[in-house]
Write a protein that holds these residues in place. Structure first.
Motif, PDB file in Angstrom:
ATOM      1  N   GLY A 164      13.139  12.410   5.553  1.00 44.53           N
ATOM      2  CA  GLY A 164      13.529  11.299   6.371  1.00 44.53           C
ATOM      3  C   GLY A 164      13.068   9.915   6.183  1.00 44.53           C
ATOM      4  N   ALA A 165      12.018   9.656   5.387  1.00 46.66           N
ATOM      5  CA  ALA A 165      11.521   8.506   4.769  1.00 46.66           C
ATOM      6  C   ALA A 165      12.652   7.993   3.921  1.00 46.66           C
ATOM      7  N   CYS A 166      12.898   8.748   3.081  1.00 46.97           N
ATOM      8  CA  CYS A 166      14.221   8.230   1.955  1.00 46.97           C
ATOM      9  C   CYS A 166      15.355   7.701   2.733  1.00 46.97           C
ATOM     10  N   LEU A 167      15.816   8.727   3.656  1.00 49.81           N
ATOM     11  CA  LEU A 167      16.991   8.393   4.389  1.00 49.81           C
ATOM     12  C   LEU A 167      16.947   7.167   5.233  1.00 49.81           C
ATOM     13  N   SER A 168      15.973   7.004   6.008  1.00 52.87           N
ATOM     14  CA  SER A 168      15.791   5.959   6.808  1.00 52.87           C
ATOM     15  C   SER A 168      15.907   4.541   6.069  1.00 52.87           C
ATOM     16  N   LEU A 169      15.451   4.504   4.850  1.00 52.52           N
ATOM     17  CA  LEU A 169      15.409   3.576   4.047  1.00 52.52           C
ATOM     18  C   LEU A 169      16.693   2.758   3.828  1.00 52.52           C
ATOM     19  N   LEU A 170      17.713   4.132   3.584  1.00 48.72           N
ATOM     20  CA  LEU A 170      19.120   3.698   3.267  1.00 48.72           C
ATOM     21  C   LEU A 170      20.097   3.696   4.593  1.00 48.72           C
ATOM     22  N   LEU A 171      19.609   3.772   5.666  1.00 53.26           N
ATOM     23  CA  LEU A 171      20.344   3.866   6.769  1.00 53.26           C
ATOM     24  C   LEU A 171      21.345   2.485   7.003  1.00 53.26           C
ATOM     25  N   PRO A 172      20.412   1.175   6.759  1.00 48.90           N
ATOM     26  CA  PRO A 172      21.029  -0.052   6.927  1.00 48.90           C
ATOM     27  C   PRO A 172      22.065  -0.216   6.162  1.00 48.90           C
ATOM     28  N   ALA A 173      21.950   0.281   4.810  1.00 48.84           N
ATOM     29  CA  ALA A 173      22.883   0.066   3.794  1.00 48.84           C
ATOM     30  C   ALA A 173      24.166   0.652   4.201  1.00 48.84           C
ATOM     31  N   ALA A 174      24.263   2.092   4.719  1.00 53.33           N
ATOM     32  CA  ALA A 174      25.325   2.767   5.272  1.00 53.33           C
ATOM     33  C   ALA A 174      25.969   2.017   6.134  1.00 53.33           C
ATOM     34  N   ALA A 212      14.936   0.168  11.698  1.00 54.60           N
ATOM     35  CA  ALA A 212      15.615  -0.492  10.446  1.00 54.60           C
ATOM     36  C   ALA A 212      17.317  -0.833  10.791  1.00 54.60           C
ATOM     37  N   ALA A 213      17.955   0.158  11.687  1.00 61.78           N
ATOM     38  CA  ALA A 213      19.122  -0.399  12.167  1.00 61.78           C
ATOM     39  C   ALA A 213      19.374  -1.472  12.918  1.00 61.78           C
ATOM     40  N   ALA A 214      18.331  -1.744  13.935  1.00 65.25           N
ATOM     41  CA  ALA A 214      18.194  -2.472  15.079  1.00 65.25           C
ATOM     42  C   ALA A 214      17.777  -4.032  14.171  1.00 65.25           C
ATOM     43  N   ALA A 215      16.945  -3.768  13.169  1.00 69.26           N
ATOM     44  CA  ALA A 215      16.541  -5.104  12.456  1.00 69.26           C
ATOM     45  C   ALA A 215      18.024  -5.639  11.807  1.00 69.26           C
ATOM     46  N   LEU A 360      10.740   1.454   6.481  1.00 62.89           N
ATOM     47  CA  LEU A 360       9.904   2.054   5.783  1.00 62.89           C
ATOM     48  C   LEU A 360       8.461   1.607   6.072  1.00 62.89           C
ATOM     49  N   PHE A 361       8.391   0.498   6.315  1.00 61.70           N
ATOM     50  CA  PHE A 361       7.179  -0.053   6.891  1.00 61.70           C
ATOM     51  C   PHE A 361       6.502   0.456   8.057  1.00 61.70           C
ATOM     52  N   VAL A 362       7.594   0.745   9.050  1.00 66.17           N
ATOM     53  CA  VAL A 362       7.220   1.347  10.153  1.00 66.17           C
ATOM     54  C   VAL A 362       6.910   3.016   9.949  1.00 66.17           C
ATOM     55  N   LEU A 366       3.053   6.376  10.104  1.00 62.91           N
ATOM     56  CA  LEU A 366       3.058   7.456  10.612  1.00 62.91           C
ATOM     57  C   LEU A 366       3.287   8.758   9.548  1.00 62.91           C
ATOM     58  N   ASN A 367       3.604   8.669   8.415  1.00 62.47           N
ATOM     59  CA  ASN A 367       3.675   9.496   7.264  1.00 62.47           C
ATOM     60  C   ASN A 367       3.668   9.034   6.102  1.00 62.47           C
ATOM     61  N   PRO A 368       3.452   9.784   5.218  1.00 65.82           N
ATOM     62  CA  PRO A 368       3.375   9.432   3.576  1.00 65.82           C
ATOM     63  C   PRO A 368       4.870   9.099   3.304  1.00 65.82           C
ATOM     64  N   ILE A 369       4.664   8.198   2.199  1.00 68.24           N
ATOM     65  CA  ILE A 369       6.098   7.496   1.479  1.00 68.24           C
ATOM     66  C   ILE A 369       6.190   8.342   0.257  1.00 68.24           C
ATOM     67  N   PRO A 370       7.085   9.026  -0.084  1.00 69.43           N
ATOM     68  CA  PRO A 370       7.389   9.688  -1.548  1.00 69.43           C
ATOM     69  C   PRO A 370       7.613   8.851  -2.319  1.00 69.43           C
ATOM     70  N   ILE A 371       7.389   9.219  -3.592  1.00 71.98           N
ATOM     71  CA  ILE A 371       7.679   8.244  -4.949  1.00 71.98           C
ATOM     72  C   ILE A 371       9.183   8.016  -5.002  1.00 71.98           C
ATOM     73  N   SER A 372      10.104   8.912  -4.464  1.00 72.45           N
ATOM     74  CA  SER A 372      11.414   8.347  -4.396  1.00 72.45           C
ATOM     75  C   SER A 372      11.623   7.180  -3.604  1.00 72.45           C
ATOM     76  N   ALA A 373      11.216   7.144  -2.634  1.00 77.40           N
ATOM     77  CA  ALA A 373      11.319   5.981  -1.590  1.00 77.40           C
ATOM     78  C   ALA A 373      10.646   4.758  -1.938  1.00 77.40           C
ATOM     79  N   LEU A 374       9.384   5.009  -2.690  1.00 71.89           N
ATOM     80  CA  LEU A 374       8.668   3.941  -3.180  1.00 71.89           C
ATOM     81  C   LEU A 374       9.218   3.177  -4.311  1.00 71.89           C
ATOM     82  N   ALA A 375       9.740   3.956  -5.210  1.00 71.01           N
ATOM     83  CA  ALA A 375      10.667   3.317  -6.456  1.00 71.01           C
ATOM     84  C   ALA A 375      11.712   2.496  -5.876  1.00 71.01           C
ATOM     85  N   THR A 376      12.483   3.195  -4.865  1.00 66.33           N
ATOM     86  CA  THR A 376      13.643   2.193  -4.534  1.00 66.33           C
ATOM     87  C   THR A 376      13.212   0.896  -3.575  1.00 66.33           C
TER      88      THR A 376
END
Length: 586
Positions: A164-174, A212-215, A360-362, A366-376
């Motif tokens: 979910g963390a990885c997907l929410s990071l990319l939602l505004p781009a979509a 993220a979408a609202a921002a 992702l900051f939000v 609440l949850n840990p951020i995996p390396i995939s999202a951290l690198a992106t």
């Protein structure tokens, strides 16, 4: 050469999300670490002949790096602080160092690769979502295990919350590509992303995705709420969260988060200056785990690898200096984004990146951020900080050489760890499925040995190897059994040397010493000291308490036996868990 930099950045984004390796136990993370290291090296090779730039985050990043190094120097578990905790090595010095290298590579490049990076991220969404749908319909083809609660998809990330963390990071781009009508990638990836995000059943990711979408909509001027609308939003948001909590039956999960917070604060109070060491939250948590956590979890071995809050994680593991540096970094970057957004300088792809980072900051609260999202996220941050001054050519070439060497070394190291993980998994499967007389059994034993040689810092591999030695001792001739005992003691001593603050290392050594005493060695008193240390480091671990009772009984130490028994009964009563087995010592 700039094409190599672009290739490296795209590899880190796409491969960092999609790469999996089913042949190893840690199917989802280790291969990503190796790939991200290779991507960083490739990106810096492309920068070797270019003028590099300073960035607005140089000073806070230097302060944070210095605080992390100071914390690592006083760490209770140095290998974890450098490499990251298995199996979630996200916040060790090397993983975060690779993210820093990607940040500078993105910021220093001669060209702005914002559009290409977001395209790579959206392309990664497609296989991630499709793999998640397959899991939901047919099960996980990699681990062959049931999905969490039987419903929540994990995809190529291996965990629904982290997916979910990885997907929410990319939602505004979509969202941006869809509204801008820039081809089919936006709506296709957006639809798949929303469906996959829903199937994670991760409330934190839903909230961060909505933020993220609202921002993005606010930054681009597409939505500008009035004061009344803001008031309605502030009232409805908590009600929506409460409704999600009720609908998904997350009461226990929320209770565990509160107890994790209490345990983390106790850990911070114990070592406030330099912390416990990067990525050592698990060790602090085990020492200060609350009774209410045991009551809700119904399982005393349950541990938390992460604080589920980045501020608490920073405070516990990096100490007050690390937390201050982290807050400084966020302040500098946040005020920069706010200024640009207010001035209308954030639009299009950059607005999508900034909004994704806010989400992702939000999520990090609440949850840990995996390396995939951290690198992106590191690459996105670098692309948003490309306005620094050029440095001298000699300085730039030195920095590029350092970036290449560091990232290449990380790629080779984590590639080696992938090999070790494969051997550890294969070796354990062989030794537990074959007889000692089977020629294949020796191959499994050799696999376990080679895994500890390739990665001697992984305590889990040492545990597997020693447990196999313990099982074999009574099944071989006495002389050979004594040799195996000696080897187990050596391995256990090495585990304690490398992991002095980890209770599992001390429990392993206590077991090896206790077994040696049952074969005529005068090691039982030393075994008692080790098991007492282990139970001090985790007072609620019923298996350590039971082993402590065994050793105290064998020594005739009635006082220690009664103390361990009283604590064992207390923990068992609270958690409902028992540790009944054949006594180690007869």
């Amino acid at each position: 050469m700039p094409r190599l930099t672009l290739a490296g950045l795209l590899l880190a984004v796409f491969g960092g999300h999609v790469a999996v390796l089913p042949q190893i136990s840690d199917s989802y993370t280790l291969v990503k670490m190796a790939l991200i290291g290779a991507a960083g090296a490739l990106a810096w090779i492309g920068l070797a002949q270019n003028r590099l730039k300073t960035t607005p985050l140089d000073l806070p990043l230097a302060a944070l790096g210095g605080a992390m190094l100071l914390s690592a120097a006083f760490s209770v578990d140095p290998p974890i602080s450098v490499l990251g905790v298995h199996p979630q090595p996200f916040y060790g010095l090397l993983p975060l160092g690779m993210c820093a290298a990607l940040y500078y590579a993105a910021a220093a490049g001669p060209e702005d690769h914002t559009e290409n990076v977001l395209t790579a991220g959206l392309l990664a969404v497609i296989p991630m979502a499709l793999f998640g749908f397959w899991q939901r319909a047919y099960g996980d083809p990699i681990t062959h295990e049931e999905l969490p609660t039987g419903l929540r998809i994990t995809s190529t990330i291996g965990n629904p919350v982290m997916l979910g963390a990885c997907l929410s990071l990319l939602l505004p781009a979509a969202l941006h590509r869809t509204l801008a009508r820039r081809g089919p990638l936006g709506p296709v990836s957006g639809a798949l992303l929303l469906a996959a995000l829903w199937l994670t059943l991760a409330r934190g990711a839903w909230v961060s995705g909505a933020v993220a979408a609202a921002a993005y909509l606010w930054c681009t001027g597409k939505v500008r709420p009035t004061k009344k609308q803001w008031l309605v939003l502030l009232v409805c948001a908590p009600l929506a969260l409460w409704g999600l909590q009720r609908a998904l039956h997350k009461k226990n999960s929320d209770s565990l988060r509160i107890e994790t917070l209490k345990s983390g604060l106790a850990g911070f109070a114990a070592r406030p200056i330099v912390g416990w060491g990067p990525d050592t939250f698990m060790i602090a948590f085990r020492r200060y785990k609350t009774e209410e956590f045991l009551r809700v979890a119904h399982n005393s071995p349950t541990v938390q690898y992460s604080a589920h809050n980045d501020f608490l994680q920073a405070a516990v593991t990096w100490g007050v200096f690390g937390l201050a540096a982290y807050l400084w970094l966020i302040w500098v970057f946040g005020t920069r984004l706010w200024h640009n957004a207010s001035a209308g300088l954030l639009d299009g792809d950059k607005a999508a990146m900034a909004a994704g980072l806010l989400g992702l900051f939000v999520q990090a609260k609440l949850n840990p951020i995996p390396i995939s999202a951290l690198a992106t996220a590191a690459i996105m941050t670098g692309l948003l900080c490309r306005e620094g001054k050029e440095v001298e050519i000699r300085t730039g070439r030195t920095a590029a050489a350092a970036g290449i060497l560091f990232c290449a070394a990380c790629a080779l190291l984590y590639g080696r760890f992938c090999r070790a993980d494969f051997l550890s998994r294969r070796g354990q499967e062989i030794v537990y499925s074959t007889m000692l007389t089977d020629p294949l059994h020796l191959e499994g034993v050799n696999d376990l040995r080679r895994s500890t040689e390739l990665n001697p810092w992984n305590l889990e591999y040492l545990l597997k190897r020693c447990n196999n030695l313990f099982r074999t001792i009574d099944a071989v001739p006495p002389e050979q059994g004594l040799q195996l005992l000696e080897k187990s003691r050596q391995l256990a001593a090495e585990a304690v040397r490398l992991h002095p603050g980890n209770p599992m290392a001390h429990e392993l050594r206590a077991t090896a010493l206790a077994l040696s005493s049952s074969h005529g060695e005068n090691t039982l008193r030393e075994a008692q000291r080790e098991i007492q240390l282990a139970s001090e480091m985790d007072p609620s671990f019923v298996f350590s308490l039971r082993r402590r009772m065994d050793i105290a009984r064998a020594l005739g130490d009635r006082e220690d036996f009664e103390r361990a028994k009283a604590q064992y009964i207390r923990v068992s009563t609270i958690s409902g868990e028992r540790a009944d087995w054949t006594p180690l010592l007869r």
